[in-house]
Design an enzyme around this catalytic site. Structure first.
Site, PDB file in Angstrom:
ATOM      1  N   TYR A  86       0.844  -1.191   0.000  1.00 33.57           N
ATOM      2  CA  TYR A  86       0.000   0.000   0.000  1.00 33.57           C
ATOM      3  C   TYR A  86       0.883   1.246   0.000  1.00 33.57           C
ATOM      4  O   TYR A  86       1.552   1.555   0.986  1.00 33.57           O
ATOM      5  CB  TYR A  86      -0.895  -0.012   1.240  1.00 33.57           C
ATOM      6  CG  TYR A  86      -2.109   0.900   1.199  1.00 33.57           C
ATOM      7  CD1 TYR A  86      -2.339   1.793   0.167  1.00 33.57           C
ATOM      8  CD2 TYR A  86      -3.055   0.845   2.228  1.00 33.57           C
ATOM      9  CE1 TYR A  86      -3.453   2.613   0.143  1.00 33.57           C
ATOM     10  CE2 TYR A  86      -4.182   1.648   2.216  1.00 33.57           C
ATOM     11  CZ  TYR A  86      -4.373   2.540   1.183  1.00 33.57           C
ATOM     12  OH  TYR A  86      -5.494   3.344   1.175  1.00 33.57           O
ATOM     13  N   LYS A  91      -1.193  -1.105  -4.275  1.00 32.43           N
ATOM     14  CA  LYS A  91      -2.350  -0.245  -4.002  1.00 32.43           C
ATOM     15  C   LYS A  91      -1.867   1.189  -3.804  1.00 32.43           C
ATOM     16  O   LYS A  91      -0.919   1.434  -3.056  1.00 32.43           O
ATOM     17  CB  LYS A  91      -3.081  -0.741  -2.753  1.00 32.43           C
ATOM     18  CG  LYS A  91      -4.338   0.046  -2.402  1.00 32.43           C
ATOM     19  CD  LYS A  91      -5.051  -0.603  -1.216  1.00 32.43           C
ATOM     20  CE  LYS A  91      -6.325   0.146  -0.870  1.00 32.43           C
ATOM     21  NZ  LYS A  91      -7.051  -0.477   0.257  1.00 32.43           N
TER      22      LYS A  91
END
Length: 308
Positions: free
Chosen positions: A133, A158
């Site tokens: 992320y 992400k």
């Protein structure tokens, strides 16, 4: 582990004494799967990962795995200080999680080489698929993202920065590193839009190859989240625009008025829809009466659009 459609990031319910409420969490997860969620991301940002101790993290992930019962993959949030991230990753594997979402290390600003080393150590702690992320104090170059993508267990990237130009560079760099330009990638790899109220930017991210997104709205308004996801996928631009202008953009405006509302409003929405899941833990704050009233009106407006 293939992911598509609605990705469900459940909130973490607390009882009147402030403890994790297993029963409500299991109900919340079951309800989300019944509404069409294709994956469950437990103890992540919306689930207040930052506010859970190690035992609670294990409890939340284990409860989500049991509630899902194999109907959909369950990914666990991990992150923070490296020893804590590794411990959470191992605990998630112990209780049967199907994968991990690696949140940023705590507070520090580090060079890319250090961030890559951080990912390597967490990825090596288990054999579980891991999604990196990128957000806040974690930012990768296209070359760094490509290096991460070649780690055996790293299966996704992400983005929570909102830098579309950077993602336009990262996606092809990763695909090239995985062989995507020569007959298909060497392994499954997914790109995610991780911005708050991600539906607002979903079309822009899909255009650069990141078609998956986190739907926090699904926690409290699955009718609207599913309708938007299906309309976006099928090219129903009129419905997409009505939902954006009548619900998502005003929700994002309210979200931006108080830091932390990306989580607090979601949990408040779950309460307004009938589940007594408690409030958020400090340092986040719950919405006051005026903001709750606005959120209630937005919920009604969203339902009017999809039901009308």
């Amino acid at each position: 582990m293939q992911l598509d459609g609605i990705l469900f990031f459940p909130i973490t319910p607390f009882d009147s004494g402030g403890a994790v409420n297993d029963e409500l969490l299991a109900h919340h997860v079951d309800q989300g799967l019944a509404r069409g969620a294709n994956a469950v991301f437990a103890a992540c940002g919306t689930g207040e990962f930052h506010a859970l101790d190690a035992a609670e993290h294990r409890q939340v992930v284990g409860t989500a795995v049991a509630a899902a019962g194999g109907r959909a993959p369950v990914l666990a949030g991990v992150g923070g200080p490296l020893p804590h991230a590794v411990a959470c990753a191992r605990a998630a594997a112990d209780v049967g999680a199907d994968g991990l979402l690696l949140l940023p290390p705590y507070l520090v600003t580090a060079p890319e080489t250090g961030l890559i080393a951080y990912v390597r150590e967490v990825a090596a702690a288990t054999g579980l698929p891991l999604v990196v992320y990128q957000r806040d104090n974690v930012r990768f170059t296209p070359q760094g993202a490509a290096e991460l993508a070649q780690l055996p267990t790293v299966k996704g990237f992400k983005d929570g920065l909102g830098d579309i130009e950077l993602m336009q560079r990262i996606v092809p760099a990763v695909r090239a590193a995985l062989g995507g330009e020569e007959g298909g990638p060497a392994k499954e790899f997914a790109f995610f839009n991780g911005l708050p109220t991600a539906e607002v930017s979903a079309a822009a991210y899909a255009a650069v190859g990141a078609g998956l997104y986190s739907s926090a709205v699904f926690c409290f308004l699955p009718e609207v989240a599913v309708a938007f996801c299906e309309a976006l996928a099928s090219g129903e631009d009129n419905l997409v625009q009505r939902l954006l202008s009548g619900f998502y953009l005003p929700l994002a405006q309210l979200r931006n008025e108080v830091p932390g509302y990306a989580v607090s409003l979601v949990k408040a929405g779950v309460r307004l829809r009938g589940l007594d899941v408690g409030g958020v833990r400090p340092p986040l704050v719950d919405p006051g009466p005026e903001h709750l009233a606005r959120l209630e009106r937005l919920i009604a407006a969203g339902l009017d659009i999809v039901e009308g």
